[in-house]
Design a protein around this motif. Sequence first.
Motif, mmCIF file in Angstrom:
data_model
loop_
_atom_site.group_PDB
_atom_site.id
_atom_site.type_symbol
_atom_site.label_atom_id
_atom_site.label_comp_id
_atom_site.label_asym_id
_atom_site.label_seq_id
_atom_site.Cartn_x
_atom_site.Cartn_y
_atom_site.Cartn_z
ATOM 1 N N UNK A 129 0.847 -1.196 0.000
ATOM 2 C CA UNK A 129 0.000 0.000 0.000
ATOM 3 C C UNK A 129 0.879 1.241 0.000
ATOM 4 N N UNK A 130 0.373 2.302 -0.648
ATOM 5 C CA UNK A 130 1.056 3.588 -0.681
ATOM 6 C C UNK A 130 0.045 4.658 -0.265
ATOM 7 N N UNK A 131 0.445 5.521 0.652
ATOM 8 C CA UNK A 131 -0.407 6.595 1.138
ATOM 9 C C UNK A 131 0.199 7.930 0.716
ATOM 10 N N UNK A 132 -0.503 8.721 -0.112
ATOM 11 C CA UNK A 132 0.046 10.006 -0.562
ATOM 12 C C UNK A 132 -0.322 11.150 0.384
ATOM 13 N N UNK A 133 0.619 12.059 0.566
ATOM 14 C CA UNK A 133 0.367 13.299 1.304
ATOM 15 C C UNK A 133 0.690 14.420 0.321
ATOM 16 N N UNK A 134 -0.335 15.024 -0.232
ATOM 17 C CA UNK A 134 -0.174 16.057 -1.257
ATOM 18 C C UNK A 134 0.108 17.423 -0.643
ATOM 19 N N UNK A 135 0.703 18.294 -1.445
ATOM 20 C CA UNK A 135 0.841 19.701 -1.075
ATOM 21 C C UNK A 135 1.897 20.007 -0.042
ATOM 22 N N UNK A 136 2.965 19.223 0.017
ATOM 23 C CA UNK A 136 4.056 19.533 0.944
ATOM 24 C C UNK A 136 4.815 20.736 0.374
ATOM 25 N N UNK A 137 4.921 21.799 1.161
ATOM 26 C CA UNK A 137 5.590 23.018 0.713
ATOM 27 C C UNK A 137 6.852 23.261 1.521
ATOM 28 N N UNK A 138 7.587 24.277 1.136
ATOM 29 C CA UNK A 138 8.831 24.617 1.819
ATOM 30 C C UNK A 138 8.584 24.972 3.286
ATOM 31 N N UNK A 139 7.398 25.461 3.606
ATOM 32 C CA UNK A 139 7.054 25.796 4.983
ATOM 33 C C UNK A 139 6.840 24.582 5.866
ATOM 34 N N UNK A 140 6.565 23.428 5.254
ATOM 35 C CA UNK A 140 6.449 22.180 6.001
ATOM 36 C C UNK A 140 5.031 21.736 6.262
ATOM 37 N N UNK A 141 4.908 20.461 6.547
ATOM 38 C CA UNK A 141 3.628 19.831 6.860
ATOM 39 C C UNK A 141 3.858 18.758 7.913
ATOM 40 N N UNK A 142 2.959 18.697 8.887
ATOM 41 C CA UNK A 142 2.992 17.612 9.864
ATOM 42 C C UNK A 142 1.681 16.863 9.770
ATOM 43 N N UNK A 143 1.708 15.601 10.133
ATOM 44 C CA UNK A 143 0.489 14.813 10.108
ATOM 45 C C UNK A 143 0.704 13.419 10.654
ATOM 46 N N UNK A 144 -0.378 12.670 10.683
ATOM 47 C CA UNK A 144 -0.366 11.293 11.175
ATOM 48 C C UNK A 144 -1.214 10.440 10.262
ATOM 49 N N UNK A 145 -0.815 9.209 10.086
ATOM 50 C CA UNK A 145 -1.599 8.248 9.316
ATOM 51 C C UNK A 145 -1.308 6.868 9.885
ATOM 52 N N UNK A 146 -2.051 5.872 9.411
ATOM 53 C CA UNK A 146 -1.747 4.517 9.845
ATOM 54 C C UNK A 146 -2.099 3.519 8.763
ATOM 55 N N UNK A 147 -1.399 2.391 8.826
ATOM 56 C CA UNK A 147 -1.688 1.241 7.974
ATOM 57 C C UNK A 147 -2.514 0.279 8.804
ATOM 58 N N UNK A 148 -3.529 -0.323 8.199
ATOM 59 C CA UNK A 148 -4.371 -1.240 8.957
ATOM 60 C C UNK A 148 -4.683 -2.486 8.150
ATOM 61 N N UNK A 149 -5.330 -3.443 8.803
ATOM 62 C CA UNK A 149 -5.650 -4.751 8.218
ATOM 63 C C UNK A 149 -4.362 -5.530 7.941
ATOM 64 N N UNK A 150 -3.385 -5.406 8.835
ATOM 65 C CA UNK A 150 -2.092 -6.063 8.663
ATOM 66 C C UNK A 150 -2.067 -7.405 9.392
ATOM 67 N N UNK A 151 -1.298 -8.334 8.880
ATOM 68 C CA UNK A 151 -1.134 -9.657 9.479
ATOM 69 C C UNK A 151 -0.055 -9.551 10.550
ATOM 70 N N UNK A 152 -0.382 -9.923 11.781
ATOM 71 C CA UNK A 152 0.540 -9.734 12.895
ATOM 72 C C UNK A 152 1.836 -10.518 12.763
ATOM 73 N N UNK A 153 1.823 -11.632 12.061
ATOM 74 C CA UNK A 153 3.035 -12.439 11.924
ATOM 75 C C UNK A 153 3.927 -11.998 10.762
ATOM 76 N N UNK A 154 3.469 -11.039 9.963
ATOM 77 C CA UNK A 154 4.270 -10.571 8.829
ATOM 78 C C UNK A 154 5.263 -9.501 9.264
ATOM 79 N N UNK A 155 6.316 -9.358 8.496
ATOM 80 C CA UNK A 155 7.326 -8.325 8.712
ATOM 81 C C UNK A 155 7.063 -7.204 7.712
ATOM 82 N N UNK A 156 6.913 -5.982 8.210
ATOM 83 C CA UNK A 156 6.598 -4.843 7.364
ATOM 84 C C UNK A 156 7.685 -3.779 7.455
ATOM 85 N N UNK A 157 8.081 -3.256 6.305
ATOM 86 C CA UNK A 157 9.030 -2.153 6.238
ATOM 87 C C UNK A 157 8.274 -0.896 5.817
ATOM 88 N N UNK A 158 8.509 0.210 6.489
ATOM 89 C CA UNK A 158 7.914 1.484 6.121
ATOM 90 C C UNK A 158 8.913 2.198 5.218
#
Length: 175
Positions: A129-158
């Motif tokens: 899955x890919x999550x886009x955050x549009x409109x990042x400017x030179x002034x900066x952007x902060x935010x939070x997101x999450x990935x869900x419906x994940x298998x607990x035994x799998x290894x995930x790289x962000x």
Amino acid sequence: MKKLIATVLTLALIFAVSTTAFAAEEEEALPAAKLAEVTEVIFGDCDDVLVGSSKDTRETTLPTSYWSLAQNSYKANLQVVGKSWLYTNYYYHPNGDGKIFVNYDVKAKEGTTTLYIGLYDLVQNELVVVFPVDGIEEGGTTGSMYFYNLVQSHNYAVCFRAHPTALNGKAEIKH
């Protein structure tokens, strides 16, 4: 007969672990259909394949070491994120609800750009899955997101990517 049963059970197990992961802003979960198209974003030729000098928190190759988010969140230094995916140096397991959270604080190097936060399943060997955050400017952007419906035994790289221009900042991966 034993080979046939073993083959059938192996195939059943392979198909059983195929799950679909999703991403959403932390404040609001989005329907999966809105995110499905994002996984096929095509990046044109960019001259700025940028990797920062500090390799202590991220890399252009898949991680081979595990970090327990249950014990500590992981802080990534996102210096000069460009067209190539940058992976954190560790992979993670989701929490008991099948989620991995990402907080980000980023600034575009110039103009306006889009940050892409990806999740790579090391068991399935694919970007799920890919999550886009549009409109990042030179002034900066902060935010939070999450990935869900994940298998607990799998290894995930962000992983992180920016287009059309590079960005700098930091991220925190946590449960």
